[in-house]
Design an enzyme around this catalytic site. Structure first.
Site, short mmCIF file in Angstrom:
data_model
loop_
_atom_site.label_atom_id
_atom_site.label_comp_id
_atom_site.label_asym_id
_atom_site.label_seq_id
_atom_site.Cartn_x
_atom_site.Cartn_y
_atom_site.Cartn_z
N HIS A 1 0.83 -1.20 0.00
CA HIS A 1 0.00 0.00 0.00
C HIS A 1 0.87 1.25 0.00
O HIS A 1 0.67 2.17 -0.82
CB HIS A 1 -0.90 -0.02 1.24
N GLU A 2 1.83 1.30 0.90
CA GLU A 2 2.69 2.49 0.99
C GLU A 2 3.64 2.59 -0.21
O GLU A 2 4.01 3.70 -0.62
CB GLU A 2 3.47 2.49 2.30
N HIS B 1 2.04 4.67 -2.82
CA HIS B 1 2.26 6.10 -2.61
C HIS B 1 3.69 6.49 -3.00
O HIS B 1 3.92 7.48 -3.70
CB HIS B 1 2.05 6.45 -1.13
N GLU C 1 -4.27 7.58 -3.46
CA GLU C 1 -4.78 6.34 -2.88
C GLU C 1 -5.08 5.31 -3.95
O GLU C 1 -4.99 4.10 -3.71
CB GLU C 1 -6.04 6.65 -2.06
#
Length: 489
Positions: free
Chosen positions: A254-255, A258, A284
């Site tokens: 997830h990170e 980003h 996101e």
């Protein structure tokens, strides 16, 4: 032209200082000594005063009035600078500095209250934060909706009425799918002991496979995973539970979404107003497509199963198909960041409604825990067992991120659109994913979206990448197809 050059030189210095401020925030959540909070609070307030003075400097107004845009890039920089200047000049310097001062203290109080499971310990700080953010929203809105004004910091071009309408249209299909799945047999969970060092080795490997450049970034541990920075210094964090490797691995992916987005912005935009993601919703979308559509796909799970066996030895699950099913389990649970794709947006809808009520004043901070617990049981069908699984689970309100939560759901919506286009353009994607190679997907995203930064407005960014107008249908269709097949509905 001179006005534009003067403006951009000033803006680059301001952005460099903002990056330094962000690095202080990263340090606080990762390696800062616990006894340093009070001093860090003063440091953050001091640098925020400097930043606010620069962001409201009267010369900005003069340059913006005189500046002309010779090309598309300059026009986008001017668009962002005008929007920021109009916003910042409405916020008193005193308020900006006080928000910066209180944020580290409120975050520390949240961490302690969460660990102790005692909401009243956090309430005085929450009250202060809500009051300050409400004042800020009122100042920016100038008679409009303060919550909409706060939300615009994270997702320009939308408002709470539009988001509420989108959520109302999404909810029936999500609830129906969730209820059908929970009535079926649940796949077994992955169990066992997965040492921290092994999880971190695998996390670093995954990060690099997905395009995160560790020569311009790093992976650390934090209570709540996050990413920080842009350009040549983009840092991410994850967390480890030795009985639940999915928590670490998928938080990392997830990170990485980003981080890879920020690292992928064209270097020509470095330290300029468009040298970052187009919005938090677009940001996101990168996290969610990396974590879910790609990272939890059947093809990639087949490779990940082999990688897990190599790192940790035989697993409790007998084969790659059962591993894929386990990585996509839909079960009862409390934690937003650990929930499945089907129920995730329902968690966001709860937070969206509660934080709107907090900012409007129709919900008092003292009543928040009860309101949360009541709404959660109504939406999910079972009671909250402890505050860390309820109102204290997220850091966002502690650090004043009111208006941020809806961008998670918008990110899911955008990710659905992007994945539909990605599948259309890369028909052999599963072959690559099955070999542990998400590179072609990352390259597609870099070429279609990452490199442009905030050159385009958020919806235009998604529209340009996909070739279609953003809507919720691709996400809902993807969820229906995936989970009805997985649960044999």
């Amino acid at each position: 032209m001179n006005a534009y050059l003067d403006l951009m030189g000033f803006a680059r210095q301001t952005e460099a200082l903002a990056q330094i401020s962000g690095r202080l925030g990263w340090d606080q959540q990762t390696v800062m000594p616990r006894g340093s909070n009070a001093q860090r609070s003063e440091e953050m307030a001091a640098i925020e005063e400097v930043l606010h003075a620069r962001r409201t400097d009267p010369r900005l107004g003069e340059w913006l009035e005189a500046a002309e845009a010779p090309d598309e890039t300059a026009a986008a920089n001017l668009r962002e600078l005008r929007r920021a200047y109009a916003r910042n000049t409405k916020v008193p310097a005193r308020l900006a500095a006080e928000l910066a001062r209180i944020t580290p203290l409120a975050q520390s109080a949240w961490e302690e209250a969460r660990a102790a499971g005692h909401v009243p310990d956090f309430l005085p700080w929450l009250k202060q934060m809500i009051a300050l953010r409400r004042e800020e929203g009122q100042a920016i809105a100038a008679g409009g909706d303060p919550y909409d004004a706060l939300m615009a910091d994270y997702e320009p071009e939308t408002d709470s009425a539009a988001v509420a309408d989108t959520f109302a249209r999404m909810r029936p299909r999500l609830v129906a799918l969730r209820d059908a799945i929970l009535g079926a047999d649940t796949p077994p969970a992955l169990t066992g002991h997965f040492p921290r060092d092994g999880q971190m080795r695998l996390s670093r490997d995954l990060a690099q496979r997905f395009g995160y450049d560790l020569t311009r970034g790093r992976i650390d541990l934090a209570v709540h995973p996050f990413s920080s920075g842009s350009g040549q210094d983009v840092r991410i964090t994850t967390r480890v539970a030795e009985d639940d490797p999915f928590n670490c691995l998928y938080s990392t992916l997830h990170e990485v979404g980003h981080g890879a987005y920020e690292q992928g912005v064209d270097a020509a935009h470095l330290l300029t107003p468009i040298g970052c993601g187009a919005s938090m919703g677009v940001h996101e979308s990168q996290s969610r497509i990396y974590e879910n559509q790609i990272g939890r796909s059947r093809a990639f799970c087949h490779w990940l199963y082999s990688a897990m066996v190599q790192e940790f030895g035989p697993l409790s699950l007998p084969d790659a198909d059962s591993f894929y099913a386990s990585a996509n389990r839909v079960t009862r649970g409390y934690i937003r960041t650990e929930t499945d794709e089907v129920q995730y947006n329902l968690h966001i809808m709860l937070r969206f409604d509660l934080e709107r009520a907090l900012i409007s004043g129709s919900l008092a901070p003292e009543d928040l825990e009860e309101a949360w617990n009541t709404r959660f049981e109504a939406d999910f069908g079972y009671p909250v067992d402890k505050p860390a699984n309820g109102v204290l689970q997220d850091v966002h309100w502690a650090v004043g991120l009111f208006g941020y939560f809806p961008t998670y759901a918008l990110g899911n919506l955008y990710a659905g659109c992007l994945y539909q286009a990605l599948r259309r353009d890369l028909p052999d994607l599963d072959t690559h994913l099955g070999a542990g190679n998400p590179g072609p997907a990352t390259e597609w995203l870099r070429e279609r979206l990452h490199c442009f930064g905030a050159l385009r407005a958020p919806r235009a960014t998604i529209r340009a990448a996909c070739g279609t107008e953003p809507s919720a249908e691709p996400l809902l269709d993807y969820l229906e197809a995936k989970f009805r097949a997985l649960y044999r509905l």
